[in-house]
Write an enzyme that holds these catalytic residues in place. Structure first.
Site, PDB file in Angstrom:
ATOM      1  N   HIS A 229       0.873  -1.159   0.146  1.00  0.00           N
ATOM      2  CA  HIS A 229       0.058   0.127   0.033  1.00  0.00           C
ATOM      3  C   HIS A 229       1.021   1.522  -0.039  1.00  0.00           C
ATOM      4  O   HIS A 229       0.839   2.162  -0.711  1.00  0.00           O
ATOM      5  CB  HIS A 229      -1.034   0.050   1.232  1.00  0.00           C
ATOM      6  CG  HIS A 229      -1.761   1.228   1.160  1.00  0.00           C
ATOM      7  ND1 HIS A 229      -1.537   2.430   1.793  1.00  0.00           N
ATOM      8  CD2 HIS A 229      -3.139   1.462   0.714  1.00  0.00           C
ATOM      9  CE1 HIS A 229      -2.591   3.258   1.609  1.00  0.00           C
ATOM     10  NE2 HIS A 229      -3.587   2.771   0.945  1.00  0.00           N
TER      11      HIS A 229
ATOM     12  N   HIS B 254      -7.180  -2.630  -3.891  1.00  0.00           N
ATOM     13  CA  HIS B 254      -5.993  -2.048  -4.670  1.00  0.00           C
ATOM     14  C   HIS B 254      -5.506  -3.139  -5.400  1.00  0.00           C
ATOM     15  O   HIS B 254      -5.110  -2.955  -6.649  1.00  0.00           O
ATOM     16  CB  HIS B 254      -5.133  -1.711  -3.484  1.00  0.00           C
ATOM     17  CG  HIS B 254      -5.256  -0.402  -2.909  1.00  0.00           C
ATOM     18  ND1 HIS B 254      -5.146   0.704  -3.580  1.00  0.00           N
ATOM     19  CD2 HIS B 254      -5.218   0.044  -1.506  1.00  0.00           C
ATOM     20  CE1 HIS B 254      -5.181   1.853  -2.606  1.00  0.00           C
ATOM     21  NE2 HIS B 254      -5.302   1.308  -1.372  1.00  0.00           N
TER      22      HIS B 254
END
Length: 336
Positions: free
Chosen positions: A219, A282
């Site tokens: 991330h 994501h």
């Protein structure tokens, strides 16, 4: 105060570790909606905070997931706290698998679930009619069930702001229990890094043919904790995994950084995999999406054959064992 001290003692041990600070608020930050913990996009969680109400993709059958919000807990509770994901299959195969392994490892403890991201909780409830406890609800459930020994095991990748917020939130309930202790997140020591390295390289060994670049997407955060990604990259390189690369969505190393390193090598194929507990928004969009700017399309545009492995770290048994070991250490500390 004795109970609160137990909570803070667990934190004080961790903050002296080599790596500090994770889960700081990012551009995807949302306001707290009642959990006592801000609903941020946690570094390493793999889930973006602003779930799309107009989603046009199938995330799996929510009814297959055990949300672990039952009462009749008993004296001992192991509360597994995660950021969460609205991707039903990934939630069951990652967070659910971690919870199941903890349940099997500690039969004297009732394993329960709590999510820190209320926006994820709300989205799943609206879409699937299933309500997952947030942190406040999970703690109130423990109080109402008169739990005596509460063990908190986060599924976070690393220490930092969100972990600190969890400690603060739980501290507000500490006097309701005889003892409260925290387990460590995934990457809390050099040994943890070595074990994660082995887990991910073993997991991808079949793709390591000398012509393939194996790229992990984390991330990322603007906080100091972002250094964990470079630490993992340095460890992989030092141990001879020269075709393994680590990058992030939100920070550095960036996609451009990873692409430049891959282009400097002699590769024909690229494997993409999330370095996140879950394979959520994501992973499915920033990594494997077909839109311009995704990792997949960027490497395809650069001329590589690309394969995306849509699996979160929680699907890896060796990764789950690290969480078990951290929970065991926390449980052992109850008798100290």
């Amino acid at each position: 105060m004795k109970k609160l001290t137990a909570v803070l003692l667990a934190l004080s041990v961790t903050v002296t570790m080599l790596l500090a600070g994770c889960g700081s608020k990012t551009d995807n930050e949302t306001t707290d909606t009642g959990s006592g913990v801000a609903s941020t996009t946690a570094a390493g969680s793999g889930e973006v905070a602003d779930a799309d109400d107009e989603e046009n993709y199938d995330t799996g059958d929510a009814s297959l997931d055990d949300i672990r919000n039952q009462d009749d807990i008993g004296d001992n509770e192991l509360l597994v706290l995660s950021f969460g994901t609205s991707f039903n299959d990934s939630r069951r195969l990652t967070i659910g698998a971690i919870e199941n392994d903890l349940d099997n490892a500690f039969p004297d403890f009732s394993v329960r679930r709590g999510f820190t991201a209320n926006i994820i909780i709300d989205h799943v409830q609206k879409r699937d009619g299933i309500l997952i406890d947030d942190v406040d609800a999970a703690l109130k459930r423990a109080v109402d069930n008169e739990v005596k020994n509460l063990v908190i095991q986060p599924t976070h990748l690393m220490h930092g702001l969100e972990y600190d917020e969890l400690v603060e939130a739980v501290g507000g309930y500490a006097d309701a229990f005889d003892k409260v202790v925290f387990g460590e997140p995934l990457l809390s020591s050099n040994d943890d890094f070595a074990r994660v390295e082995k887990a991910i390289t073993d997991w991808t060994a079949e793709y390591d043919d000398g012509e393939t670049a194996i790229c992990f997407m984390g991330h990322g955060t603007e906080a100091e904790s972002n250094e964990v990604y470079q630490k993992m990259q340095d460890l992989l390189t030092a141990d001879g995994y020269d075709n393994y690369y680590v990058g992030t969505v939100e920070a550095t190393p960036s996609l451009d950084d990873v692409l430049a390193k891959v282009q400097a090598g002699n590769y024909k194929r690229v494997i993409l995999e999330p370095l996140m507990v879950v394979a959520g928004d994501h992973a499915n969009n920033d990594m494997a999406g077909d839109e311009e700017g995704s990792w997949k399309t960027t490497f395809e545009d650069a001329g590589y054959e690309v394969e995306c492995l849509l699996r979160g770290l929680g699907e890896n048994e060796a990764i789950r064992q690290i969480y078990i070991d951290h929970a065991q250490a926390a449980i052992d500390s109850l008798n100290q």
